[in-house]
Design a protein around this motif. Structure first.
Motif, mmCIF file in Angstrom:
data_model
loop_
_atom_site.group_PDB
_atom_site.id
_atom_site.type_symbol
_atom_site.label_atom_id
_atom_site.label_comp_id
_atom_site.label_asym_id
_atom_site.label_seq_id
_atom_site.Cartn_x
_atom_site.Cartn_y
_atom_site.Cartn_z
ATOM 1 N N ALA A 144 -26.367 -34.972 12.143
ATOM 2 C CA ALA A 144 -25.893 -36.209 11.520
ATOM 3 C C ALA A 144 -24.384 -36.168 11.289
ATOM 4 C CB ALA A 144 -26.622 -36.444 10.192
ATOM 5 N N GLU A 145 -23.872 -35.026 10.876
ATOM 6 C CA GLU A 145 -22.440 -34.911 10.624
ATOM 7 C C GLU A 145 -21.641 -34.951 11.925
ATOM 8 O OE1 GLU A 145 -21.021 -34.884 7.596
ATOM 9 O OE2 GLU A 145 -23.052 -35.273 6.892
ATOM 10 N N VAL A 146 -22.163 -34.301 12.964
ATOM 11 C CA VAL A 146 -21.482 -34.327 14.259
ATOM 12 C C VAL A 146 -21.466 -35.754 14.814
ATOM 13 C CG1 VAL A 146 -21.583 -33.512 16.648
ATOM 14 C CG2 VAL A 146 -22.045 -31.919 14.772
ATOM 15 N N THR A 147 -22.601 -36.429 14.694
ATOM 16 C CA THR A 147 -22.676 -37.812 15.174
ATOM 17 C C THR A 147 -21.693 -38.709 14.432
ATOM 18 O OG1 THR A 147 -25.012 -37.531 15.753
ATOM 19 C CG2 THR A 147 -24.206 -39.788 15.501
ATOM 20 N N MET A 148 -21.583 -38.526 13.120
ATOM 21 C CA MET A 148 -20.656 -39.346 12.351
ATOM 22 C C MET A 148 -19.209 -39.082 12.769
ATOM 23 S SD MET A 148 -20.009 -41.694 10.227
ATOM 24 C CE MET A 148 -21.686 -42.016 9.669
ATOM 25 N N ARG A 149 -18.856 -37.839 13.040
ATOM 26 C CA ARG A 149 -17.492 -37.545 13.488
ATOM 27 C C ARG A 149 -17.217 -38.189 14.847
ATOM 28 N NH1 ARG A 149 -18.842 -32.265 11.678
ATOM 29 N NH2 ARG A 149 -18.456 -31.215 13.672
ATOM 30 N N ILE A 150 -18.221 -38.177 15.719
ATOM 31 C CA ILE A 150 -18.060 -38.828 17.025
ATOM 32 C C ILE A 150 -17.854 -40.328 16.838
ATOM 33 C CG2 ILE A 150 -19.279 -39.452 19.144
ATOM 34 C CD1 ILE A 150 -20.542 -36.667 19.117
ATOM 35 N N PHE A 151 -18.648 -40.943 15.959
ATOM 36 C CA PHE A 151 -18.489 -42.372 15.682
ATOM 37 C C PHE A 151 -17.077 -42.689 15.202
ATOM 38 C CE2 PHE A 151 -23.242 -43.374 14.776
ATOM 39 C CZ PHE A 151 -23.450 -43.564 16.140
ATOM 40 N N LEU A 152 -16.579 -41.877 14.273
ATOM 41 C CA LEU A 152 -15.310 -42.198 13.627
ATOM 42 C C LEU A 152 -14.107 -41.973 14.544
ATOM 43 C CD1 LEU A 152 -15.919 -40.900 9.990
ATOM 44 C CD2 LEU A 152 -16.145 -43.217 10.901
ATOM 45 N N VAL A 153 -14.117 -40.895 15.333
ATOM 46 C CA VAL A 153 -12.984 -40.696 16.246
ATOM 47 C C VAL A 153 -12.990 -41.785 17.327
ATOM 48 C CG1 VAL A 153 -12.822 -38.221 15.807
ATOM 49 C CG2 VAL A 153 -14.250 -39.035 17.705
ATOM 50 N N THR A 154 -14.181 -42.204 17.726
ATOM 51 C CA THR A 154 -14.269 -43.302 18.686
ATOM 52 C C THR A 154 -13.693 -44.578 18.086
ATOM 53 O OG1 THR A 154 -16.261 -42.328 19.677
ATOM 54 C CG2 THR A 154 -15.836 -44.652 20.128
ATOM 55 N N ALA A 155 -14.008 -44.841 16.823
ATOM 56 C CA ALA A 155 -13.472 -46.034 16.152
ATOM 57 C C ALA A 155 -11.957 -45.990 16.058
ATOM 58 C CB ALA A 155 -14.087 -46.164 14.757
ATOM 59 N N LEU A 156 -11.385 -44.835 15.787
ATOM 60 C CA LEU A 156 -9.918 -44.729 15.694
ATOM 61 C C LEU A 156 -9.247 -45.094 17.014
ATOM 62 C CD1 LEU A 156 -9.357 -41.495 13.556
ATOM 63 C CD2 LEU A 156 -8.976 -43.876 12.883
ATOM 64 N N GLY A 157 -9.911 -44.847 18.122
ATOM 65 C CA GLY A 157 -9.342 -45.205 19.408
ATOM 66 C C GLY A 157 -9.372 -46.699 19.687
ATOM 67 N N GLU A 158 -10.179 -47.459 18.933
ATOM 68 C CA GLU A 158 -10.307 -48.894 19.179
ATOM 69 C C GLU A 158 -9.244 -49.717 18.457
ATOM 70 O OE1 GLU A 158 -12.314 -50.401 21.201
ATOM 71 O OE2 GLU A 158 -13.518 -48.676 21.821
ATOM 72 N N PHE A 159 -8.472 -49.101 17.571
ATOM 73 C CA PHE A 159 -7.443 -49.842 16.848
ATOM 74 C C PHE A 159 -6.246 -50.120 17.769
ATOM 75 C CE2 PHE A 159 -9.833 -48.205 13.275
ATOM 76 C CZ PHE A 159 -9.718 -49.203 12.314
ATOM 77 N N GLN A 160 -5.399 -51.013 17.324
ATOM 78 C CA GLN A 160 -4.141 -51.290 18.020
ATOM 79 C C GLN A 160 -2.948 -50.912 17.146
ATOM 80 O OE1 GLN A 160 -4.727 -55.422 19.135
ATOM 81 N NE2 GLN A 160 -5.311 -54.817 21.202
ATOM 82 N N VAL A 161 -3.167 -49.930 16.299
ATOM 83 C CA VAL A 161 -2.111 -49.293 15.500
ATOM 84 C C VAL A 161 -2.312 -47.793 15.648
ATOM 85 C CG1 VAL A 161 -1.826 -51.194 13.864
ATOM 86 C CG2 VAL A 161 -3.559 -49.446 13.420
ATOM 87 N N ASP A 162 -1.223 -47.032 15.550
ATOM 88 C CA ASP A 162 -1.305 -45.593 15.834
ATOM 89 C C ASP A 162 -1.457 -44.725 14.592
ATOM 90 O OD1 ASP A 162 1.161 -45.932 14.733
ATOM 91 O OD2 ASP A 162 2.295 -45.076 16.405
#
Length: 337
Positions: free
Chosen positions: A149-167
């Motif tokens: 569950a923790e690994v999956t959540m980290r994957i979700f969150l790093v993926t979300a950070l890539g979807e932003f248009q701010v760095d």
């Protein structure tokens, strides 16, 4: 008999001399035609035609339009308030930090919202939300918990950070890519860096990701012992190296990666070199058409769970093969151009 017939005719004429009178006919005897009826004109039967009054027009058109506009305005206000609540950074991060299954639902909803910029235009540009998620990612990477569950959540969150248009999330992505104990998290973080770099380059005006920290991290990850991490890094280097002021060491590294032992890393390097017009590109792209190299790349596709059927795995391999050949054709067209 003749006298009786004449008497009968006189009687018939006398009885027929009065025209019928009922609700369907109104008339009087006419000199020439005793059965003719006086006709009433249409103008006399219908009420007089008058132009509509202002009050009538208001009742017919204006009042309903005002009611509809009021309903739409109320709906718009409710919808705006609902969206504002959905996009509240504090509420989103609070839900992500919760210790129940609701955080996974929130992570999914966040990913969906970030992929709908037309509906949530402010979300992809939110410095506050990106910064808060990045801080949470740093905490989770430092903890390095191995539970699924923790690994999956980290994957979700790093993926979300890539979807932003701010760095704002870039430092957290570099940290996760280099220091997370789980390979899948590191791979996904590298891929998110590539997605973020592409999104920033697509802004008007462009804001390409270019920094010494980013270049150093990518060069380091390109030499990672894990072949999957190297392949993802090769793809990310190809995106970042396309920036106007990109470090030339990145292109040099791509030329090295075109000789990488791992087939997919070589293919990613070939496509990137073709986009950059590098002299090393033709030989690298040619290998993407080679049957043995294609077979080597497809051999890496394996069933990760028992639920994956042979048919599903075959379809997955066919899809990957088509993607490689499509990329090879596009790269060839770029080189020809």
């Amino acid at each position: 008999c003749r006298q009786s017939l004449q008497t009968l005719q006189k009687t018939f004429l006398m009885s027929s001399s009065i025209p019928p009178q009922n609700e369907f006919s109104q008339g009087v005897a006419d000199v020439d035609n005793r059965y003719a009826r006086a006709r009433t004109s249409t103008d006399e039967l219908l009420p007089p035609v008058e132009p509509p009054s202002a009050g009538f027009i208001i009742q017919l058109f204006v009042i309903p339009a005002v009611i509809v506009a009021a309903v739409v305005a109320v709906w718009f206000v409710i919808e705006s308030l609902a969206r504002r609540g959905e996009q509240d950074p504090a509420q989103i991060v609070k839900a992500l930090r919760s210790n129940n299954q609701a955080r996974f639902q929130q992570a999914k909803e966040l990913a969906d919202m970030l992929r709908m910029p037309q509906r949530y235009p402010e979300l992809k540009m939110s410095h506050d939300l990106s910064h808060q998620i990045a801080a949470y990612v740093d905490e989770m990477v430092a903890a390095g918990r191995p539970e699924d569950a923790e690994v999956t959540m980290r994957i979700f969150l790093v993926t979300a950070l890539g979807e932003f248009q701010v760095d704002d999330g870039l430092p957290a992505l570099l940290n996760a890519a280099q220091n997370d104990p789980e390979r899948d998290v590191r791979r996904r973080a590298v891929n998110a860096i590539a997605v973020l770099a592409g999104a920033m380059a697509g802004l008007k005006p462009p804001a390409p990701l270019e920094s010494e920290e980013l270049t150093a991290a990518l060069l380091k990850l390109a030499d990672d012992q894990d072949e999957l991490v190297r392949s993802e890094t090769t793809f990310a280097i190809g995106v970042v190296a396309g920036g106007p002021d990109a470090d030339p060491r990145l292109v040099e590294k791509l030329a090295e990666l075109a000789e990488d032992p791992y087939t997919d890393a070589r293919f990613n390097a070939a496509a990137a070199l073709a986009r950059l017009g590098n002299p090393a590109a033709p030989a690298a792209v040619a290998e993407m058409f080679d049957a043995e190299s294609l077979a080597s790349s497809l051999s890496g596709e394996k069933a990760l769970t028992p639920e994956v059927t042979a048919e599903s795995l075959a379809a997955q391999k066919a899809f990957k093969r088509n993607m490689i050949l499509s990329s090879a054709l596009k790269s060839t067209n770029l080189l020809l151009a």
